[in-house]
Design a protein around this motif. Structure first.
Motif, PDB file in Angstrom:
ATOM      1  N   ARG A  65      -0.879   8.323  24.368  1.00 39.46           N
ATOM      2  CA  ARG A  65      -1.118   8.558  25.803  1.00 39.46           C
ATOM      3  C   ARG A  65      -1.868   7.388  26.415  1.00 39.46           C
ATOM      4  O   ARG A  65      -1.537   6.918  27.506  1.00 39.46           O
ATOM      5  CB  ARG A  65      -1.922   9.848  25.995  1.00 39.46           C
ATOM      6  CG  ARG A  65      -1.205  11.104  25.626  1.00 39.46           C
ATOM      7  CD  ARG A  65      -0.212  11.527  26.721  1.00 39.46           C
ATOM      8  NE  ARG A  65      -0.899  12.257  27.772  1.00 39.46           N
ATOM      9  CZ  ARG A  65      -1.000  11.859  29.043  1.00 39.46           C
ATOM     10  NH1 ARG A  65      -0.506  10.705  29.418  1.00 39.46           N
ATOM     11  NH2 ARG A  65      -1.616  12.606  29.932  1.00 39.46           N
ATOM     12  N   LEU A  66      -2.889   6.894  25.712  1.00 41.08           N
ATOM     13  CA  LEU A  66      -3.652   5.760  26.225  1.00 41.08           C
ATOM     14  C   LEU A  66      -2.796   4.488  26.252  1.00 41.08           C
ATOM     15  O   LEU A  66      -2.910   3.684  27.182  1.00 41.08           O
ATOM     16  CB  LEU A  66      -4.895   5.543  25.365  1.00 41.08           C
ATOM     17  CG  LEU A  66      -5.973   6.630  25.438  1.00 41.08           C
ATOM     18  CD1 LEU A  66      -7.076   6.358  24.425  1.00 41.08           C
ATOM     19  CD2 LEU A  66      -6.557   6.733  26.851  1.00 41.08           C
ATOM     20  N   ARG A  67      -1.959   4.321  25.240  1.00 40.96           N
ATOM     21  CA  ARG A  67      -1.105   3.122  25.216  1.00 40.96           C
ATOM     22  C   ARG A  67      -0.153   3.104  26.396  1.00 40.96           C
ATOM     23  O   ARG A  67       0.126   2.041  26.976  1.00 40.96           O
ATOM     24  CB  ARG A  67      -0.314   3.094  23.886  1.00 40.96           C
ATOM     25  CG  ARG A  67       0.666   1.921  23.774  1.00 40.96           C
ATOM     26  CD  ARG A  67      -0.055   0.610  23.850  1.00 40.96           C
ATOM     27  NE  ARG A  67       0.874  -0.524  23.904  1.00 40.96           N
ATOM     28  CZ  ARG A  67       1.432  -0.973  25.008  1.00 40.96           C
ATOM     29  NH1 ARG A  67       1.159  -0.399  26.181  1.00 40.96           N
ATOM     30  NH2 ARG A  67       2.250  -2.006  24.964  1.00 40.96           N
ATOM     31  N   ALA A  68       0.346   4.257  26.785  1.00 44.33           N
ATOM     32  CA  ALA A  68       1.252   4.310  27.936  1.00 44.33           C
ATOM     33  C   ALA A  68       0.553   3.931  29.241  1.00 44.33           C
ATOM     34  O   ALA A  68       1.201   3.472  30.185  1.00 44.33           O
ATOM     35  CB  ALA A  68       1.849   5.721  28.049  1.00 44.33           C
ATOM     36  N   LEU A  69      -0.755   4.118  29.291  1.00 40.71           N
ATOM     37  CA  LEU A  69      -1.523   3.791  30.492  1.00 40.71           C
ATOM     38  C   LEU A  69      -2.015   2.354  30.504  1.00 40.71           C
ATOM     39  O   LEU A  69      -2.358   1.817  31.559  1.00 40.71           O
ATOM     40  CB  LEU A  69      -2.748   4.716  30.593  1.00 40.71           C
ATOM     41  CG  LEU A  69      -2.493   6.199  30.809  1.00 40.71           C
ATOM     42  CD1 LEU A  69      -3.792   6.972  30.661  1.00 40.71           C
ATOM     43  CD2 LEU A  69      -1.906   6.434  32.190  1.00 40.71           C
ATOM     44  N   ALA A  70      -2.060   1.724  29.336  1.00 41.26           N
ATOM     45  CA  ALA A  70      -2.751   0.434  29.208  1.00 41.26           C
ATOM     46  C   ALA A  70      -1.844  -0.729  29.605  1.00 41.26           C
ATOM     47  O   ALA A  70      -0.776  -0.930  29.028  1.00 41.26           O
ATOM     48  CB  ALA A  70      -3.237   0.252  27.769  1.00 41.26           C
ATOM     49  N   ARG A  71      -2.338  -1.490  30.582  1.00 43.26           N
ATOM     50  CA  ARG A  71      -1.682  -2.743  30.938  1.00 43.26           C
ATOM     51  C   ARG A  71      -2.472  -3.925  30.366  1.00 43.26           C
ATOM     52  O   ARG A  71      -1.941  -5.003  30.191  1.00 43.26           O
ATOM     53  CB  ARG A  71      -1.599  -2.860  32.467  1.00 43.26           C
ATOM     54  CG  ARG A  71      -0.864  -4.082  32.969  1.00 43.26           C
ATOM     55  CD  ARG A  71      -0.478  -3.912  34.420  1.00 43.26           C
ATOM     56  NE  ARG A  71      -1.632  -3.532  35.246  1.00 43.26           N
ATOM     57  CZ  ARG A  71      -1.529  -2.987  36.455  1.00 43.26           C
ATOM     58  NH1 ARG A  71      -0.333  -2.709  36.952  1.00 43.26           N
ATOM     59  NH2 ARG A  71      -2.604  -2.686  37.158  1.00 43.26           N
ATOM     60  N   GLY A  72      -3.758  -3.674  30.092  1.00 41.54           N
ATOM     61  CA  GLY A  72      -4.615  -4.727  29.588  1.00 41.54           C
ATOM     62  C   GLY A  72      -5.387  -4.296  28.370  1.00 41.54           C
ATOM     63  O   GLY A  72      -4.831  -4.087  27.301  1.00 41.54           O
ATOM     64  N   ARG A  73      -6.695  -4.094  28.544  1.00 45.55           N
ATOM     65  CA  ARG A  73      -7.575  -3.871  27.402  1.00 45.55           C
ATOM     66  C   ARG A  73      -8.124  -2.443  27.391  1.00 45.55           C
ATOM     67  O   ARG A  73      -8.394  -1.854  28.429  1.00 45.55           O
ATOM     68  CB  ARG A  73      -8.730  -4.868  27.428  1.00 45.55           C
ATOM     69  CG  ARG A  73      -9.653  -4.769  26.233  1.00 45.55           C
ATOM     70  CD  ARG A  73     -10.538  -5.988  26.066  1.00 45.55           C
ATOM     71  NE  ARG A  73      -9.792  -7.147  25.603  1.00 45.55           N
ATOM     72  CZ  ARG A  73     -10.360  -8.244  25.092  1.00 45.55           C
ATOM     73  NH1 ARG A  73     -11.691  -8.313  24.993  1.00 45.55           N
ATOM     74  NH2 ARG A  73      -9.624  -9.249  24.681  1.00 45.55           N
ATOM     75  N   LEU A  74      -8.291  -1.926  26.171  1.00 42.82           N
ATOM     76  CA  LEU A  74      -8.921  -0.625  25.935  1.00 42.82           C
ATOM     77  C   LEU A  74     -10.228  -0.849  25.197  1.00 42.82           C
ATOM     78  O   LEU A  74     -10.266  -1.572  24.188  1.00 42.82           O
ATOM     79  CB  LEU A  74      -8.003   0.265  25.096  1.00 42.82           C
ATOM     80  CG  LEU A  74      -8.635   1.499  24.431  1.00 42.82           C
ATOM     81  CD1 LEU A  74      -9.041   2.521  25.485  1.00 42.82           C
ATOM     82  CD2 LEU A  74      -7.677   2.120  23.417  1.00 42.82           C
ATOM     83  N   TYR A  75     -11.296  -0.245  25.703  1.00 44.42           N
ATOM     84  CA  TYR A  75     -12.575  -0.206  24.998  1.00 44.42           C
ATOM     85  C   TYR A  75     -12.829   1.242  24.601  1.00 44.42           C
ATOM     86  O   TYR A  75     -12.885   2.122  25.462  1.00 44.42           O
ATOM     87  CB  TYR A  75     -13.716  -0.713  25.881  1.00 44.42           C
ATOM     88  CG  TYR A  75     -13.595  -2.172  26.258  1.00 44.42           C
ATOM     89  CD1 TYR A  75     -14.040  -3.171  25.397  1.00 44.42           C
ATOM     90  CD2 TYR A  75     -13.028  -2.548  27.472  1.00 44.42           C
ATOM     91  CE1 TYR A  75     -13.930  -4.505  25.742  1.00 44.42           C
ATOM     92  CE2 TYR A  75     -12.912  -3.883  27.824  1.00 44.42           C
ATOM     93  CZ  TYR A  75     -13.364  -4.862  26.954  1.00 44.42           C
ATOM     94  OH  TYR A  75     -13.250  -6.190  27.293  1.00 44.42           O
ATOM     95  N   LEU A  76     -12.977   1.473  23.307  1.00 46.96           N
ATOM     96  CA  LEU A  76     -13.181   2.827  22.813  1.00 46.96           C
ATOM     97  C   LEU A  76     -14.527   2.910  22.101  1.00 46.96           C
ATOM     98  O   LEU A  76     -14.832   2.092  21.237  1.00 46.96           O
ATOM     99  CB  LEU A  76     -12.059   3.225  21.865  1.00 46.96           C
ATOM    100  CG  LEU A  76     -12.098   4.664  21.350  1.00 46.96           C
ATOM    101  CD1 LEU A  76     -10.687   5.233  21.230  1.00 46.96           C
ATOM    102  CD2 LEU A  76     -12.804   4.760  20.000  1.00 46.96           C
ATOM    103  N   ILE A  77     -15.317   3.900  22.500  1.00 49.59           N
ATOM    104  CA  ILE A  77     -16.627   4.141  21.898  1.00 49.59           C
ATOM    105  C   ILE A  77     -16.550   5.456  21.129  1.00 49.59           C
ATOM    106  O   ILE A  77     -16.017   6.452  21.636  1.00 49.59           O
ATOM    107  CB  ILE A  77     -17.728   4.227  22.976  1.00 49.59           C
ATOM    108  CG1 ILE A  77     -17.758   2.934  23.791  1.00 49.59           C
ATOM    109  CG2 ILE A  77     -19.095   4.495  22.336  1.00 49.59           C
ATOM    110  CD1 ILE A  77     -18.628   3.022  25.037  1.00 49.59           C
ATOM    111  N   GLY A  78     -17.058   5.454  19.914  1.00 48.18           N
ATOM    112  CA  GLY A  78     -17.012   6.663  19.097  1.00 48.18           C
ATOM    113  C   GLY A  78     -18.248   6.806  18.232  1.00 48.18           C
ATOM    114  O   GLY A  78     -19.071   5.892  18.128  1.00 48.18           O
ATOM    115  N   LEU A  79     -18.354   7.952  17.613  1.00 46.78           N
ATOM    116  CA  LEU A  79     -19.458   8.269  16.717  1.00 46.78           C
ATOM    117  C   LEU A  79     -18.906   8.561  15.334  1.00 46.78           C
ATOM    118  O   LEU A  79     -18.036   9.423  15.186  1.00 46.78           O
ATOM    119  CB  LEU A  79     -20.230   9.485  17.238  1.00 46.78           C
ATOM    120  CG  LEU A  79     -21.301  10.078  16.322  1.00 46.78           C
ATOM    121  CD1 LEU A  79     -22.442   9.086  16.118  1.00 46.78           C
ATOM    122  CD2 LEU A  79     -21.837  11.394  16.898  1.00 46.78           C
TER     123      LEU A  79
END
Length: 205
Positions: A65-79
């Motif tokens: 789902r996120l890849r379909a929205l991404a035209r540029g960069r994704l920053y993901l924060i997790g624990l």
């Protein structure tokens, strides 16, 4: 958060909303949510861990789902998960006890606990979904009073709704004992040191 064709405008430490900003409320499991949208930058702030309460078992599909929205960069924060196994340190043990107690209360109240995922699993899923990993970092955590109090205090309204008042009282007593033990360590040593957050930067492949 999705940023398109602009940068956030900072006013001191506060980010100001701009006229073109939108707040969209929806469920990621709904295929029509953000359909056709493309974002220059996506900030996924503890998103994967929070999904379980709203779209259970959707985590693997979330990256597509996120890849379909991404035209540029994704920053993901997790624990990094910290309650699934017995830790080898005192700080890790008490944090794990607090987390398991919190999740027990949520389950008795008919709610789903958060479900955190390891960084390695997230990296594999991002790559499989078409992202190119740019960088990934771990940041050790030192938990403070605010975290301990927030985890225990959030359970108070849930305990008040339990029909079994003996169980509610026992859970309440256990939570307060954990609070006392954790806060004593924090006061003495400046925090509970255990585990890490991670930040991953990736680009649409």
């Amino acid at each position: 958060m999705c940023i398109r064709d602009r940068a956030l405008v900072a006013d001191g430490d506060v980010y100001k909303r701009q006229p073109q900003d939108r707040i969209i409320i929806g469920n990621w499991a709904d295929p029509t949510l953000l359909a056709g949208e493309r974002c220059d930058t996506i900030l996924a702030d503890y998103l994967i861990g929070a999904i379980e309460g709203f779209a259970p078992y959707f985590q693997e599909r979330m990256f597509a789902r996120l890849r379909a929205l991404a035209r540029g960069r994704l920053y993901l924060i997790g624990l990094e998960p910290y309650i699934t196994e017995r830790a080898g340190t005192r700080d890790g043990q008490i944090l794990g006890d607090i987390g398991r107690w919190r999740d027990a209360v949520l389950l008795h109240a008919g709610e789903r606990p958060y479900r955190e995922f390891p960084m390695e699993w997230v990296l594999e899923q991002m790559t499989a979904s078409g992202f190119r990993i740019v960088n990934a970092h771990r940041f050790p955590i030192r938990y403070q009073r605010r975290f301990v109090n927030s985890q225990i205090d959030m359970c108070a309204p849930r305990l008040s709704r339990l029909g079994d008042r003996s169980l509610a009282a026992a859970l309440h007593a256990r939570g307060e004992a954990l609070r006392q033990d954790a806060l004593a360590i924090i006061a003495r040593e400046g925090g509970l040191r255990h585990g890490f957050d991670y930040v991953i930067a990736a680009e649409a492949g």
